[in-house]
Design a protein around this motif. Structure first.
Motif, PDB file in Angstrom:
ATOM      1  N   VAL A 178       0.828  -1.211   0.000  1.00  0.00           N
ATOM      2  CA  VAL A 178       0.000   0.000   0.000  1.00  0.00           C
ATOM      3  C   VAL A 178       0.860   1.258   0.000  1.00  0.00           C
ATOM      4  CG1 VAL A 178      -1.694   1.315   1.354  1.00  0.00           C
ATOM      5  CG2 VAL A 178      -1.970  -1.145   1.061  1.00  0.00           C
ATOM      6  N   TYR A 179       2.083   1.147   0.518  1.00  0.00           N
ATOM      7  CA  TYR A 179       2.964   2.312   0.637  1.00  0.00           C
ATOM      8  C   TYR A 179       4.233   2.169  -0.206  1.00  0.00           C
ATOM      9  CZ  TYR A 179      -0.055   2.778   4.701  1.00  0.00           C
ATOM     10  OH  TYR A 179      -1.155   2.862   5.523  1.00  0.00           O
ATOM     11  N   MET A 180       4.258   1.219  -1.114  1.00  0.00           N
ATOM     12  CA  MET A 180       5.491   0.851  -1.808  1.00  0.00           C
ATOM     13  C   MET A 180       5.676   1.627  -3.105  1.00  0.00           C
ATOM     14  SD  MET A 180       6.719  -2.968  -2.967  1.00  0.00           S
ATOM     15  CE  MET A 180       6.646  -3.589  -1.282  1.00  0.00           C
ATOM     16  N   ALA A 181       6.882   2.141  -3.303  1.00  0.00           N
ATOM     17  CA  ALA A 181       7.213   2.854  -4.534  1.00  0.00           C
ATOM     18  C   ALA A 181       7.181   1.906  -5.729  1.00  0.00           C
ATOM     19  CB  ALA A 181       8.590   3.494  -4.408  1.00  0.00           C
ATOM     20  N   PRO A 182       6.816   2.403  -6.912  1.00  0.00           N
ATOM     21  CA  PRO A 182       6.746   1.528  -8.095  1.00  0.00           C
ATOM     22  C   PRO A 182       8.031   0.760  -8.358  1.00  0.00           C
ATOM     23  CG  PRO A 182       5.723   3.639  -8.576  1.00  0.00           C
ATOM     24  CD  PRO A 182       6.363   3.773  -7.224  1.00  0.00           C
ATOM     25  N   GLU A 183       9.182   1.445  -8.236  1.00  0.00           N
ATOM     26  CA  GLU A 183      10.440   0.761  -8.531  1.00  0.00           C
ATOM     27  C   GLU A 183      10.791  -0.284  -7.472  1.00  0.00           C
ATOM     28  OE1 GLU A 183      11.432   4.320  -6.022  1.00  0.00           O
ATOM     29  OE2 GLU A 183      10.153   3.930  -7.758  1.00  0.00           O
ATOM     30  N   CYS A 200       2.979   8.687   0.568  1.00  0.00           N
ATOM     31  CA  CYS A 200       1.764   7.909   0.873  1.00  0.00           C
ATOM     32  C   CYS A 200       1.322   8.134   2.312  1.00  0.00           C
ATOM     33  CB  CYS A 200       2.013   6.422   0.638  1.00  0.00           C
ATOM     34  SG  CYS A 200       2.246   5.944  -1.087  1.00  0.00           S
ATOM     35  N   VAL A 201       2.286   8.150   3.234  1.00  0.00           N
ATOM     36  CA  VAL A 201       1.971   8.359   4.646  1.00  0.00           C
ATOM     37  C   VAL A 201       1.398   9.754   4.861  1.00  0.00           C
ATOM     38  CG1 VAL A 201       2.965   8.595   6.953  1.00  0.00           C
ATOM     39  CG2 VAL A 201       3.652   6.680   5.487  1.00  0.00           C
TER      40      VAL A 201
END
Length: 421
Positions: A178-183, A200-201
């Motif tokens: 849910v909070y993860m960068a695409p790369e 995101c946070v």
């Protein structure tokens, strides 16, 4: 229910996660209560090796991080075949619990939490450590209002220490989707991946929910990588334009389109965070050479002043506050010599460390914020400069004495910028 682990007397379970279980425990040797983290129970053989390696890396990485926003590690090892990590027990409430009970935070509080988190990240990134799992449940607000960044358990070293090897696991994407960068989802974690997670946070602190929440893990990966972020203004009105712009910049799909560093983000967030008087003044214990070199710089001899700042920084026994003051002075010399962008980047880094060490209301912090605004004007970033100066005006009125020579400087610069616009 187990009651001990070596000398540690386990008292109550605090939580469970992918890495294992955390207990509160008494340490009779030190007489203090600590947190003990145990490796997850044995699963499939290949997973055991991965978990053990990741757990031991956490112990090595976290034990060398020394920052007030990161719980200290006191011990780690193995007991009867079970790996464990002993660290500070942090009192307070995790941000996910705060959001669940209280809803979105006031704008100033949300920005302040994000700023202090960015300061911790700036320090960790300087130690070649990326958090990789930043989320509200890993941010704790202590009873005295401090922010602690928990669980560097899935952190990865950008540049491993001598004798260490970089750890990567096939088909492993540590973190929370849910909070993860695409790369990061495809195994290419970089420091600005933490900034995406911070975006995101911050989005969730302001609106009550992160940008993307629905669907399977694969769909969430797809949304982070490809779908536009739902406009923050549609979910909450009244968020300042500049803050919405910063959140959008943090959530850019491509790493190179995000802010360049956590220190830069911390500096930008000062425009919306409250300032209280700091615990002590940097000038009260200032090294006597600082005033002399500053006078040399102001007399129009920045190259010579830069040499003397560098000599002071290399001298033994110089305190951390004085080192930061010398770094700030050296940055101003660099700016006076025409290397404005280099000076701006260094001042942003200094600011993050000064606020952590001295407190947000220390005059040295106000000075650095002012000089950052001046350099932003030089680089043509007038909107960012105005945002910083607008907040700084009130902060200086609360902190600086009426007869302080610095009083009124920010208002004057802000007025000149408004006339120029």
């Amino acid at each position: 229910m187990r009651r001990s682990l070596g000398r540690y007397e386990l008292t109550r379970e605090l939580g469970r996660g992918g890495m294992g279980v955390v207990w509160a425990a008494n340490d009779p040797d030190s007489g203090r209560e600590v947190a003990v983290k145990l490796l997850a129970p044995r699963g499939r053989g290949t997973e055991l090796t991965m978990l053990e390696r990741r757990f031991l890396r956490e112990a090595r990485l976290t034990s060398r991080l020394d920052h007030p926003g990161i719980p200290a590690v006191h011990d780690h090892g193995s007991h009867e075949g079970e790996l464990y990590l002993v660290m500070d027990l942090v009192p307070g409430r995790a941000l996910d619990a705060v959001l669940e009970s209280d809803g979105p935070l006031p704008v100033e509080q949300a920005a302040d939490v994000a700023r202090r988190t960015a300061e911790v990240l700036a320090y960790a990134h300087g130690q070649s450590v990326v958090h990789r799992d930043l989320k509200p449940s890993n941010l704790m607000i202590t009873p005295d209002g401090e922010i602690k960044v928990l669980d560097f358990g899935v952190a990865a070293a950008l540049e491993p220490q001598p004798g260490e090897t970089r750890f990567t696991a096939a088909n492993a994407t540590p973190g929370t989707v849910v909070y993860m960068a695409p790369e990061q989802a495809v195994g290419k974690t970089v420091p600005v991946s933490d900034l995406y997670s911070l975006g995101c946070v911050l989005y969730e602190l302001l609106t009550g929910s992160p940008p993307f929440t629905d669907g399977s893990p694969f769909m969430l990966y797809h949304q982070h990588a490809n779908e536009p972020v739902p406009p923050l203004a549609d979910r909450r009105s009244g968020v300042p334009d500049g803050l919405r712009t910063l959140v959008a910049a943090l959530l850019e799909k491509k790493p190179e389109d995000r802010p360049a560093s956590a220190a830069e983000v911390a500096a930008l967030l000062t425009a919306w965070t409250p300032v209280l008087p700091g615990p002590r003044s940097a000038t009260a214990l200032a090294h006597p050479r600082l005033a002399e070199i500053a006078a040399l710089r102001r007399s129009g001899r920045p190259a010579r002043a830069l040499e003397e700042y560098e000599e002071l920084m290399a001298a033994p026994g110089v305190g951390r506050a004085d080192l930061l003051a010398a770094r700030a002075g050296a940055a101003l010399c660099v700016g006076a010599l025409g290397r404005t962008r280099e000076a701006l980047d260094e001042l942003k880094s200094v600011l993050a460390e000064q606020r952590s060490l001295l407190g947000a209301g220390d005059p040295a912090v106000l000075d650095t914020r002012y000089e950052i605004a001046v350099l932003l004007v030089r680089t043509g970033e007038r909107h960012a400069a105005v945002e910083l100066l607008r907040r700084l005006v009130g902060d200086e009125e609360r902190v600086l004495a009426a007869d302080d020579i610095r009083s009124g400087r920010t208002g004057s610069l802000l007025e000149r910028l408004r006339r120029m616009v």
